[in-house]
Design a protein around this motif. Structure first.
Motif, PDB file in Angstrom:
ATOM      1  N   GLY A  87       0.799  -1.227   0.000  1.00  0.00           N
ATOM      2  CA  GLY A  87       0.000   0.000   0.000  1.00  0.00           C
ATOM      3  C   GLY A  87       0.824   1.265   0.000  1.00  0.00           C
ATOM      4  O   GLY A  87       0.310   2.361   0.278  1.00  0.00           O
ATOM      5  N   SER A  88       2.106   1.148  -0.342  1.00  0.00           N
ATOM      6  CA  SER A  88       2.953   2.340  -0.365  1.00  0.00           C
ATOM      7  C   SER A  88       2.797   3.152  -1.654  1.00  0.00           C
ATOM      8  O   SER A  88       3.242   4.293  -1.722  1.00  0.00           O
ATOM      9  CB  SER A  88       4.416   1.926  -0.182  1.00  0.00           C
ATOM     10  OG  SER A  88       4.819   1.065  -1.246  1.00  0.00           O
ATOM     11  N   LEU A  89       2.180   2.536  -2.678  1.00  0.00           N
ATOM     12  CA  LEU A  89       2.003   3.258  -3.943  1.00  0.00           C
ATOM     13  C   LEU A  89       0.556   3.737  -4.089  1.00  0.00           C
ATOM     14  O   LEU A  89      -0.371   3.099  -3.577  1.00  0.00           O
ATOM     15  CB  LEU A  89       2.382   2.347  -5.122  1.00  0.00           C
ATOM     16  CG  LEU A  89       3.829   1.908  -5.209  1.00  0.00           C
ATOM     17  CD1 LEU A  89       4.050   1.058  -6.453  1.00  0.00           C
ATOM     18  CD2 LEU A  89       4.766   3.099  -5.212  1.00  0.00           C
ATOM     19  N   LYS A  90       0.469   4.786  -4.812  1.00  0.00           N
ATOM     20  CA  LYS A  90      -0.861   5.374  -5.085  1.00  0.00           C
ATOM     21  C   LYS A  90      -1.008   5.563  -6.587  1.00  0.00           C
ATOM     22  O   LYS A  90      -0.136   6.156  -7.240  1.00  0.00           O
ATOM     23  CB  LYS A  90      -1.001   6.717  -4.382  1.00  0.00           C
ATOM     24  CG  LYS A  90      -2.342   7.391  -4.643  1.00  0.00           C
ATOM     25  CD  LYS A  90      -2.392   8.739  -3.931  1.00  0.00           C
ATOM     26  CE  LYS A  90      -3.706   9.429  -4.193  1.00  0.00           C
ATOM     27  NZ  LYS A  90      -3.764  10.754  -3.512  1.00  0.00           N
ATOM     28  N   TYR A  91      -2.141   5.024  -7.145  1.00  0.00           N
ATOM     29  CA  TYR A  91      -2.385   5.142  -8.581  1.00  0.00           C
ATOM     30  C   TYR A  91      -3.288   6.356  -8.857  1.00  0.00           C
ATOM     31  O   TYR A  91      -4.314   6.548  -8.182  1.00  0.00           O
ATOM     32  CB  TYR A  91      -3.047   3.870  -9.118  1.00  0.00           C
ATOM     33  CG  TYR A  91      -2.137   2.667  -9.012  1.00  0.00           C
ATOM     34  CD1 TYR A  91      -1.172   2.424  -9.992  1.00  0.00           C
ATOM     35  CD2 TYR A  91      -2.263   1.766  -7.941  1.00  0.00           C
ATOM     36  CE1 TYR A  91      -0.353   1.308  -9.899  1.00  0.00           C
ATOM     37  CE2 TYR A  91      -1.448   0.668  -7.857  1.00  0.00           C
ATOM     38  CZ  TYR A  91      -0.501   0.449  -8.832  1.00  0.00           C
ATOM     39  OH  TYR A  91       0.333  -0.632  -8.734  1.00  0.00           O
ATOM     40  N   ILE A  92      -2.853   7.119  -9.856  1.00  0.00           N
ATOM     41  CA  ILE A  92      -3.598   8.355 -10.232  1.00  0.00           C
ATOM     42  C   ILE A  92      -3.996   8.252 -11.701  1.00  0.00           C
ATOM     43  O   ILE A  92      -3.172   7.865 -12.551  1.00  0.00           O
ATOM     44  CB  ILE A  92      -2.738   9.610 -10.000  1.00  0.00           C
ATOM     45  CG1 ILE A  92      -2.387   9.737  -8.517  1.00  0.00           C
ATOM     46  CG2 ILE A  92      -3.482  10.857 -10.476  1.00  0.00           C
ATOM     47  CD1 ILE A  92      -1.428  10.880  -8.225  1.00  0.00           C
ATOM     48  N   LEU A  93      -5.301   8.625 -12.014  1.00  0.00           N
ATOM     49  CA  LEU A  93      -5.840   8.574 -13.386  1.00  0.00           C
ATOM     50  C   LEU A  93      -6.270   9.981 -13.811  1.00  0.00           C
ATOM     51  O   LEU A  93      -6.923  10.701 -13.031  1.00  0.00           O
ATOM     52  CB  LEU A  93      -7.042   7.621 -13.451  1.00  0.00           C
ATOM     53  CG  LEU A  93      -7.602   7.336 -14.855  1.00  0.00           C
ATOM     54  CD1 LEU A  93      -6.558   6.548 -15.653  1.00  0.00           C
ATOM     55  CD2 LEU A  93      -8.897   6.524 -14.743  1.00  0.00           C
ATOM     56  N   ALA A 129      -2.018   7.567 -16.889  1.00  0.00           N
ATOM     57  CA  ALA A 129      -1.894   6.884 -15.581  1.00  0.00           C
ATOM     58  C   ALA A 129      -0.510   7.119 -14.999  1.00  0.00           C
ATOM     59  O   ALA A 129       0.479   7.266 -15.739  1.00  0.00           O
ATOM     60  CB  ALA A 129      -2.157   5.387 -15.741  1.00  0.00           C
ATOM     61  N   GLN A 130      -0.474   7.165 -13.643  1.00  0.00           N
ATOM     62  CA  GLN A 130       0.808   7.402 -12.953  1.00  0.00           C
ATOM     63  C   GLN A 130       0.748   6.767 -11.561  1.00  0.00           C
ATOM     64  O   GLN A 130      -0.303   6.772 -10.908  1.00  0.00           O
ATOM     65  CB  GLN A 130       1.098   8.896 -12.827  1.00  0.00           C
ATOM     66  CG  GLN A 130       2.510   9.194 -12.399  1.00  0.00           C
ATOM     67  CD  GLN A 130       2.796  10.687 -12.428  1.00  0.00           C
ATOM     68  OE1 GLN A 130       1.890  11.475 -12.190  1.00  0.00           O
ATOM     69  NE2 GLN A 130       4.036  11.060 -12.714  1.00  0.00           N
ATOM     70  N   ALA A 131       1.879   6.226 -11.146  1.00  0.00           N
ATOM     71  CA  ALA A 131       2.013   5.654  -9.803  1.00  0.00           C
ATOM     72  C   ALA A 131       3.001   6.489  -9.008  1.00  0.00           C
ATOM     73  O   ALA A 131       4.109   6.767  -9.484  1.00  0.00           O
ATOM     74  CB  ALA A 131       2.487   4.196  -9.866  1.00  0.00           C
ATOM     75  N   ILE A 132       2.581   6.920  -7.787  1.00  0.00           N
ATOM     76  CA  ILE A 132       3.444   7.783  -6.963  1.00  0.00           C
ATOM     77  C   ILE A 132       3.585   7.145  -5.579  1.00  0.00           C
ATOM     78  O   ILE A 132       2.765   6.309  -5.154  1.00  0.00           O
ATOM     79  CB  ILE A 132       2.873   9.201  -6.845  1.00  0.00           C
ATOM     80  CG1 ILE A 132       1.509   9.150  -6.151  1.00  0.00           C
ATOM     81  CG2 ILE A 132       2.745   9.853  -8.227  1.00  0.00           C
ATOM     82  CD1 ILE A 132       0.941  10.535  -5.884  1.00  0.00           C
TER      83      ILE A 132
END
Length: 788
Positions: A87-93, A129-132
């Motif tokens: 759960g350390s990554l966050k997906y953004i659309l 899409a991006q993962a942060i």
């Protein structure tokens, strides 16, 4: 997700591997931080190639439209190889519809569609899409772009741009003739499956028309369709998608097809023989009837031209084509005569003006018929032997001489006697007359060419059996000249001779005129009626003559004028002559012969005034007299005094006149003699000199004896009026009726005052006070009488 949806997605995944191709579904954004796999691939040039490791996992990249499930529709999943599952990554659309239409689970990367999607509104969506890292908020993977494509389903039926089409095709067209093309459109995706593949079919309109399944072109299906049998057709066309297979959607349209006319029908007369009748009196150009050939075609294909091609009446009749009604109008070409011919036969042809060569095989496009025309007899008016008559007659013929004869006849088969008469409107002076039986014209009054050289008469011929049938003819009567007028002076000559004239001097040139007009022209001769010692006439032989002096020493004081008779004669037969007298005045002239004064002018104008000056003087005198008369009339008008004085003028109300009046018979003023008989007072008699404001009934007073003295009578009346509250505010004499004849008081009229002045004395009137001053002045003293 249901098992059915999962299986469907699985089949699409297996059958369509290109949806997973990177070139179609997404683009990787090159980032320097991307990790590189350690695997090496040798190249031909000896260098080692490093294969780039994909950092995203793509499970699904397409979406079906019109999803009907209750849950959100699953689109796909984003996954990074950096995701350890902690759960350390966050997906953004982001991109088209991100956050509204498409949502993403920040932890798992699952993408869902929130509502139904219509491919016809939007066929694909481009997202990023991006993962942060949740703690540092730094991207662990470069931003990537991918496309979600909407797969089409057959949810739109084919539609036509128009509900009803209108088309036409010529009749008698061959099978397969194109009529019109209809096209239906389908909003589904034409590149995917058969959802947008439309096939056309005909639901209504067989067997007359057909339609091409692929193109929608409507064509004729039967040969020789005849407009005259049926003109309108209604065709229903269906457009069905899915290539026309079962389960496809469909739409329909209506095509109204009209067969246009071609010239495939020749004209035909309904009858082989046509009978017409016409009166023989019909004038040229009269329409006597019509013929019509029927043609089943319309418009220009039914236009027909009529002509007479044969018969014995081709020169007597004509035919004209009426364009509006397509009829042949037969008209009279020449005057008809029942007595000459009673029946004519014509052969009339009708032919189409526009012939289509394709239909020559249907027969000649023309037809003929026989027209028989019967001439009906009418009671025709008389016919003169000439259209006009000209008679010449000398002006000296005797009254009653026949100058010519007109002739007329009845053209009918049963001849009727003719009666002749003159139209008196053309002979108002009744100079001519005519014999009613034989048409002989004769004179009823003497003729005079000098008054009228031509007479234009109108003779009327009427049948005795039918007087209404009349004919008129013009008769021109020319009056020939006879030498019955003597020549006369052409003008009035004002001739004078100078006192200092010498013998043989020309004093006047004269000429003459003659009302006659001889054929050889006029020739006049001038001479003196008797030998004159003072003057002579010299004929110039050109219809002029000169007057010459025969002596000198003329003296206007001895003889002021001379009379010279001159005889003028012509040379026609019989010779006519007349005597004209010249008045020759004797005048004083200067040395050049210019007239200065004559004896007549000296007597009329002794002061040397001209006629115009005398007229001006007389006009001034008349104007002065008119001014004097007007001035006197205005002055006399101003001297008249008004009958009624103003209310402020407190004087005796005595009406004055500028004449003596009528005495005892003057009833418009007053009669003083009636004062002697007060019993004769009139009831309710009003004042004549004023308009009373209120009406009142006069009081009756006791009757005084006949021998009452005038003085006592007046005093009593004054007392009564002074005490009367209804009396006017000024003195007035009451008027009484005339007492009658044989009055002992005699008359008080001023007409006899002159003869009784010594017997009567009215000085006592002065003692009655100021109210009777006017009466005292009139009758009191002699001076006043004379002044008045």
């Amino acid at each position: 997700m249901t098992i059915y949806q999962f299986l469907l997605l699985f089949l699409l995944w297996v059958c369509l591997p290109h949806f997973c191709s990177p070139e179609i579904m997404f683009r990787r954004t090159p980032v320097p931080q991307q990790r590189i796999l350690s695997s090496r691939v040798p190249r031909s040039d000896g260098k080692i190639l490093h294969r780039q490791k994909r950092g995203w996992m793509w499970n699904q990249f397409f979406l079906l439209e019109e999803y009907t499930g209750s849950d959100y529709q699953y689109v796909g999943k984003l996954h990074s190889d950096q995701d350890k599952g902690d759960g350390s990554l966050k997906y953004i659309l982001s991109g088209d519809g991100a956050g509204t239409l498409f949502i993403i689970d920040e932890k798992t990367g699952d993408i869902h569609a929130t509502r139904r999607i219509d491919r016809e509104e939007k066929a694909f969506y481009t997202l990023r899409a991006q993962a942060i890292n949740r703690r540092t908020l730094r991207p662990v993977e470069p931003e990537s772009e991918f496309v979600i494509k909407i797969h089409d389903i057959n949810d739109n039926e084919p539609t036509f741009p128009e509900e009803i089409y209108t088309a036409s095709v010529p009749e008698m067209s061959v099978v397969g003739t194109s009529v019109v093309q209809v096209t239906a459109t389908d909003a589904d995706d034409p590149s995917y499956g058969n959802s947008a593949r439309v096939i056309y079919s005909i639901l209504q309109g067989q067997p007359y028309f057909s339609v091409e399944p692929e193109t929608g072109i409507i064509r004729t299906a039967l040969p020789n369709m005849n407009r005259e049998n049926r003109e309108q057709y209604q065709v229903v066309i269906q457009a069905k998608d899915m290539g026309g297979q079962m389960g496809g959607l469909s739409g329909t349209t209506t095509v109204n097809i009209t067969l246009t006319d071609v010239n495939d029908n020749p004209p035909r007369f309904p009858q082989n023989t046509i009978h017409l009748r016409v009166l023989e009196s019909s004038p040229v150009g009269t329409a006597i009837g019509s013929v019509k050939a029927t043609d089943a075609d319309t418009g220009k294909n039914a236009e027909v031209e009529y002509r007479i091609i044969d018969g014995d009446g081709t020169d007597m009749f004509d035919i004209v084509t009426e364009k509006d009604t397509q009829e042949g109008i037969i008209t009279v070409k020449k005057p008809l005569d029942f007595e000459s011919r009673r029946l004519y036969t014509l052969k009339v042809e009708a032919e189409n003006t526009h012939v289509d060569p394709r239909f020559y095989y249907l027969g000649p496009f023309k037809d003929t018929t026989i027209v028989k025309i019967s001439i009906d007899d009418v009671d025709e008016p008389p016919v003169f032997s000439r259209s006009s008559y000209l008679f010449e007659v000398h002006e000296d013929i005797e009254v009653g001489t026949i100058i010519g004869t007109v002739m007329a006849r009845d053209p009918d088969s049963i001849s009727s006697p003719i009666r002749f008469s003159l139209d008196r409107h053309t002979d108002l002076d009744r100079i001519f007359n005519i014999h009613s039986g034989n048409g002989s014209l004769y004179t009823s009054k003497p003729l005079d060419r000098e008054l009228s050289q031509w007479h234009n008469l109108t003779v009327i011929a009427a049948e005795i059996n039918n007087p209404k049938e009349t004919t008129r003819v013009a008769v021109f009567v020319r009056i020939l000249d006879v030498n019955d007028n003597a020549p006369q002076f052409a003008v009035f000559y004002d001739t004078f001779v100078c006192e200092n004239a010498r013998p043989g001097q020309l004093i006047q040139t004269i000429s003459a005129v003659d009302k006659d007009d001889p054929l050889g022209g006029q020739k006049f001769f001038f001479s003196l009626a008797a030998v004159n010692p003072n003057f002579t006439v010299q004929d110039n032989e050109d219809n002029t003559a000169r007057i010459l002096t025969r002596k000198n020493g003329f003296n206007r004081h001895e003889i002021s004028s001379y009379l010279l008779p001159v005889v003028i004669s012509d040379n026609d037969y019989p010779i006519q002559s007349s005597t004209g007298t010249l008045t020759i005045r004797v005048c004083a002239c200067d040395s050049q012969g210019n007239m200065q004064s004559c004896s007549a002018e000296a007597l009329l104008l002794p002061a040397g005034l001209s006629t115009g000056a005398l007229i001006a003087i007389l006009l001034c005198i008349v104007i002065l007299l008119v001014i004097v008369v007007l001035f006197a009339a205005l002055k006399r008008q101003r001297k008249k005094e008004p009958l009624i004085l103003s209310k402020e003028d407190i004087r005796d109300n005595i009406v004055s006149y500028n004449d003596e009046g009528g005495g005892e018979e003057d009833t418009q003023a007053f009669d003083i003699g009636t004062l002697r008989n007060p019993s004769a007072i009139e009831e309710k008699k009003l004042r004549r000199d004023i308009i009373p404001e209120t009406l009142f009934i006069p009081r009756r007073t006791p009757t005084a004896p006949d021998n009452t003295d005038v003085r006592d009578f007046i005093n009593e009346r004054l007392k009564e009026h002074d005490l009367d509250p209804t009396a006017p505010p000024y003195d007035s004499l009451a008027t009484y009726a005339y007492e009658g004849n044989d009055s002992i008081a005699e008359s008080l009229s001023s007409l006899e005052s002159g003869t009784t002045e010594g017997d009567q004395n009215y000085d006592y009137l002065r003692e009655w006070g100021p109210r009777f001053n006017k009466l005292a002045e009139m009758y009191g003293g002699g001076e006043s009488d004379k002044d008045s």
